[in-house]
Design an enzyme around this catalytic site. Structure first.
Site, PDB file in Angstrom:
ATOM      1  N   CYS A  68       0.790  -1.254  -0.041  1.00  0.00           N
ATOM      2  CA  CYS A  68       0.107   0.078  -0.108  1.00  0.00           C
ATOM      3  C   CYS A  68       0.853   1.281   0.072  1.00  0.00           C
ATOM      4  O   CYS A  68       2.051   1.185  -0.314  1.00  0.00           O
ATOM      5  CB  CYS A  68      -0.917   0.042   1.199  1.00  0.00           C
ATOM      6  SG  CYS A  68      -0.182   0.211   2.742  1.00  0.00           S
ATOM      7  N   HIS A 101      14.632 -15.361  10.542  1.00  0.00           N
ATOM      8  CA  HIS A 101      14.352 -15.395  11.902  1.00  0.00           C
ATOM      9  C   HIS A 101      12.704 -15.527  12.287  1.00  0.00           C
ATOM     10  O   HIS A 101      12.412 -16.149  13.315  1.00  0.00           O
ATOM     11  CB  HIS A 101      14.879 -14.285  12.730  1.00  0.00           C
ATOM     12  CG  HIS A 101      16.127 -14.371  12.984  1.00  0.00           C
ATOM     13  ND1 HIS A 101      17.219 -13.385  13.859  1.00  0.00           N
ATOM     14  CD2 HIS A 101      17.372 -15.010  12.457  1.00  0.00           C
ATOM     15  CE1 HIS A 101      18.378 -13.863  14.007  1.00  0.00           C
ATOM     16  NE2 HIS A 101      18.573 -14.614  13.067  1.00  0.00           N
TER      17      HIS A 101
HETATM   18  C1  RB5 Z   1      -4.058   5.141   0.559  1.00  0.00           C
HETATM   19  O1  RB5 Z   1      -4.023   6.601   0.389  1.00  0.00           O
HETATM   20  C2  RB5 Z   1      -3.047   4.954   1.659  1.00  0.00           C
HETATM   21  O2  RB5 Z   1      -3.922   5.406   2.986  1.00  0.00           O
HETATM   22  C3  RB5 Z   1      -2.897   3.634   1.852  1.00  0.00           C
HETATM   23  O3  RB5 Z   1      -2.367   3.217   0.566  1.00  0.00           O
HETATM   24  C4  RB5 Z   1      -1.739   3.272   2.976  1.00  0.00           C
HETATM   25  O4  RB5 Z   1      -0.564   3.776   2.842  1.00  0.00           O
HETATM   26  C5  RB5 Z   1      -2.529   3.073   4.168  1.00  0.00           C
HETATM   27  O5  RB5 Z   1      -1.926   2.403   5.175  1.00  0.00           O
END
Ligand code: RB5
Length: 149
Positions: A68, A101
């Site tokens: 993310c 680990h």
């Molecule tokens: C999306 O904008 C962002 O919040 C997501 O990709 C992530 O970084 C959340 O932890």
């Protein structure tokens, strides 16, 4: 030897890096199972952590990669699933240690926090490093045991 499978999933903050890393897999001797997202539209990272957790539980993949924007949200989401040991990593050292680990079965990267070459290195090291076992196996077993308490 049968080819091993890496399940990959990201939200919109990780799609560019997911696409880049997916292209490396065959050269590393792995097959990719891409669980989305597929475009730049805003999506919710817990949905993609869930898809990947289900794929690993069903035995559709050997290891996973989640991305993310920061790597934080999707790693928190993934680690809610008892069979997942997801490690948010920022360099090759972390990628190596989480396999050696912690027997991490999911590598987590931040699409907005690391550059493409460091990310490629993290993936390669993660896929090539075995779990060390020994005293670490006892500690990893404690993670599951304590998770049930
Ligand atoms: C999306 O904008 C962002 O919040 C997501 O990709 C992530 O970084 C959340 O932890």
């Amino acid at each position: 030897m049968t080819q091993r499978t890496l399940a990959l999933a990201s939200d919109h903050g990780g799609i560019e890096l997911k696409t880049l890393l997916a292209a490396d897999l065959s050269g590393l001797g792995w097959r990719g199972l891409d669980l989305g997202t597929d475009g730049p539209a805003s999506v919710d990272y817990p949905d993609f952590a869930l898809k990947l957790a289900r794929a690993l539980k069903a035995g559709e993949a050997d290891l996973g990669l989640l991305i993310c924007g920061s790597g934080i949200g999707i790693s928190i989401a993934a680690n809610r699933h008892a069979h997942i040991r997801a490690a948010l990593v920022h360099d090759g050292y972390g990628a190596r240690m989480c396999r050696l680990h912690n027997d991490a079965n999911v590598l987590v990267l931040g699409g907005r926090t690391i550059g493409p070459e460091v990310a490629r290195d993290c993936l390669r090291v993660f896929l090539e490093t075995p779990f060390e076992g020994g005293r670490h196996a006892r500690r990893v077993a404690m993670l599951s045991e304590y998770g049930e308490k």
